[in-house]
Design a protein around this motif. Structure first.
Motif, PDB file in Angstrom:
ATOM      1  N   ARG A  12       0.679  -1.563   0.202  1.00  0.00           N
ATOM      2  CA  ARG A  12       0.726   0.325  -0.237  1.00  0.00           C
ATOM      3  C   ARG A  12       1.390   1.163  -0.171  1.00  0.00           C
ATOM      4  NH1 ARG A  12      -3.757  -3.432   2.488  1.00  0.00           N
ATOM      5  NH2 ARG A  12      -5.794  -3.632   1.618  1.00  0.00           N
ATOM      6  N   ALA A  16       0.485   4.195  -2.985  1.00  0.00           N
ATOM      7  CA  ALA A  16       0.167   5.196  -3.319  1.00  0.00           C
ATOM      8  C   ALA A  16       1.251   6.158  -3.157  1.00  0.00           C
ATOM      9  CB  ALA A  16      -0.011   5.391  -1.480  1.00  0.00           C
ATOM     10  N   ASP A  58     -13.749   9.870  -3.209  1.00  0.00           N
ATOM     11  CA  ASP A  58     -12.927   8.986  -1.456  1.00  0.00           C
ATOM     12  C   ASP A  58     -11.952   7.896  -2.554  1.00  0.00           C
ATOM     13  OD1 ASP A  58     -13.329   8.850   1.200  1.00  0.00           O
ATOM     14  OD2 ASP A  58     -13.740   7.305   0.998  1.00  0.00           O
ATOM     15  N   TYR A  59     -12.567   6.929  -2.718  1.00  0.00           N
ATOM     16  CA  TYR A  59     -11.897   5.957  -3.484  1.00  0.00           C
ATOM     17  C   TYR A  59     -10.562   5.959  -3.661  1.00  0.00           C
ATOM     18  CZ  TYR A  59     -11.004   1.387  -4.874  1.00  0.00           C
ATOM     19  OH  TYR A  59     -10.403   0.111  -4.988  1.00  0.00           O
ATOM     20  N   ARG A  62      -8.414   7.294  -0.571  1.00  0.00           N
ATOM     21  CA  ARG A  62      -7.592   6.444   0.004  1.00  0.00           C
ATOM     22  C   ARG A  62      -6.825   5.420  -0.890  1.00  0.00           C
ATOM     23  NH1 ARG A  62     -11.834   2.930   2.040  1.00  0.00           N
ATOM     24  NH2 ARG A  62     -13.184   3.407   0.249  1.00  0.00           N
ATOM     25  N   GLN A  65      -3.166   8.202  -0.011  1.00  0.00           N
ATOM     26  CA  GLN A  65      -2.939   7.663   1.059  1.00  0.00           C
ATOM     27  C   GLN A  65      -2.993   6.899   2.141  1.00  0.00           C
ATOM     28  OE1 GLN A  65      -5.975   9.555   3.051  1.00  0.00           O
ATOM     29  NE2 GLN A  65      -6.219  11.796   2.312  1.00  0.00           N
ATOM     30  N   ARG A  67      -4.881   3.698   2.491  1.00  0.00           N
ATOM     31  CA  ARG A  67      -5.126   3.450   3.484  1.00  0.00           C
ATOM     32  C   ARG A  67      -6.668   2.336   2.349  1.00  0.00           C
ATOM     33  NH1 ARG A  67      -9.704   6.767   4.917  1.00  0.00           N
ATOM     34  NH2 ARG A  67      -9.293   8.620   3.589  1.00  0.00           N
ATOM     35  N   GLY A  68      -6.588   2.639   1.381  1.00  0.00           N
ATOM     36  CA  GLY A  68      -8.135   1.784   0.808  1.00  0.00           C
ATOM     37  C   GLY A  68      -7.911   0.402   0.945  1.00  0.00           C
TER      38      GLY A  68
END
Length: 292
Positions: A12, A16, A58-59, A62, A65, A67-68
């Motif tokens: 992740r 990102a 929003d997806y 995330r 960031q 954190r998705g």
């Protein structure tokens, strides 16, 4: 070690960071958006990428960031298209998400800006850009003067393989001594077969092959031979409607990041063909029509 049925972990943090770096590289005008004002950072905004990829803002935020959720293959493919990723970058994106990238969806259609600028600077050399299925994506004025006024053709007509096998009006664009067993025919069909293997899901290649199979016995015979090759540089002889017979060096340069080819036509100084190119630079397309 994971078993063959298990999927890889999602990196992740790297995913990102990679998304942020690729987003910063793409300019709004590269994807058909207005540049706008008050952009505090280079590249696209997050909401623009989300809109281009067809997902919620929003997806996407995330994902950037770290954190998705685990993105699906469909989501990864959409992001790759939105960010104009190369084949190598697309594969890297899929690997970061623990997915196998699979074959690219189809031949890239966007010609690099540097190649477009080069075309414009070659004002005495006919030049154009082909994609993997031989669609001509970009050209300069000299290419139009030598071959055909490309702007008058429909996009699907701007294809040398189609000219050879299915469009007799374009006969002057081919070698004046080429026949159904000529080098161009064999190399082009073998090259198209290689492209079909690289892009097995591309509907454009499937339509082109089906159309040529229906319209040309020669294409059917050559396709059945299952030769696979990449088109090489060669010498081309044409019968031009204005300057007559002309012999040119045809150099094919590969643009690897986008699987495209830059095709250049040149002649040795002092030859009749060299003088013919100089004349074409003056004449331009004023006496050329899309069909003879």
């Amino acid at each position: 070690m994971r078993g063959s049925g298990q999927t890889e972990e999602v990196d992740r943090a790297e995913l990102a960071g990679f998304l942020r770096s690729r987003r910063a590289r793409v300019q709004p005008q590269d994807v058909g958006l207005a540049p706008g004002v008050r952009r505090r950072t280079p590249g696209l905004r997050r909401e623009e990428v989300a809109g281009l990829a067809g997902m919620s803002v929003d997806y996407y935020i995330r994902l950037e960031q770290a954190r998705g959720p685990r993105p699906s293959r469909q989501v990864l493919a959409a992001i790759a298209r939105a960010l104009r990723l190369t084949d190598g970058e697309r594969a890297y994106l899929f690997n970061l998400a623990g997915e196998q990238p699979g074959p690219p969806p189809g031949p890239p259609q966007d010609v690099p800006q540097g190649i477009l600028l080069l075309l414009d600077r070659l004002d005495d050399t006919p030049a154009y850009v082909l994609d993997a299925k031989y669609d001509i994506l970009a050209w300069n004025a000299m290419a139009s003067a030598l071959m055909v006024d490309f702007a008058t053709l429909r996009p699907e007509e701007r294809n040398p393989i189609r000219w050879f096998f299915a469009q007799p009006y374009a006969a002057h664009l081919l070698d004046d001594d080429d026949d159904e067993h000529g080098d161009f025919a064999r190399e082009a069909v073998a090259d198209l077969r290689a492209a079909a293997a690289r892009y097995p899901g591309d509907p454009g290649i499937r339509r082109l092959v089906a159309d040529l199979r229906a319209r040309s016995e020669t294409f059917v015979r050559l396709w059945a031979e299952r030769d696979v090759t990449v088109r090489r540089s060669t010498t081309k002889r044409m019968i031009h409607p204005v300057v007559g017979s002309i012999e040119l060096h045809c150099d094919v340069l590969h643009v690897p990041d986008v699987d495209q080819r830059l095709v250049l036509y040149t002649a040795a100084p002092g030859t009749r063909s060299y003088e013919a190119l100089r004349l074409l630079r003056v004449v331009g397309t004023q006496r050329l029509g899309a069909r003879s």
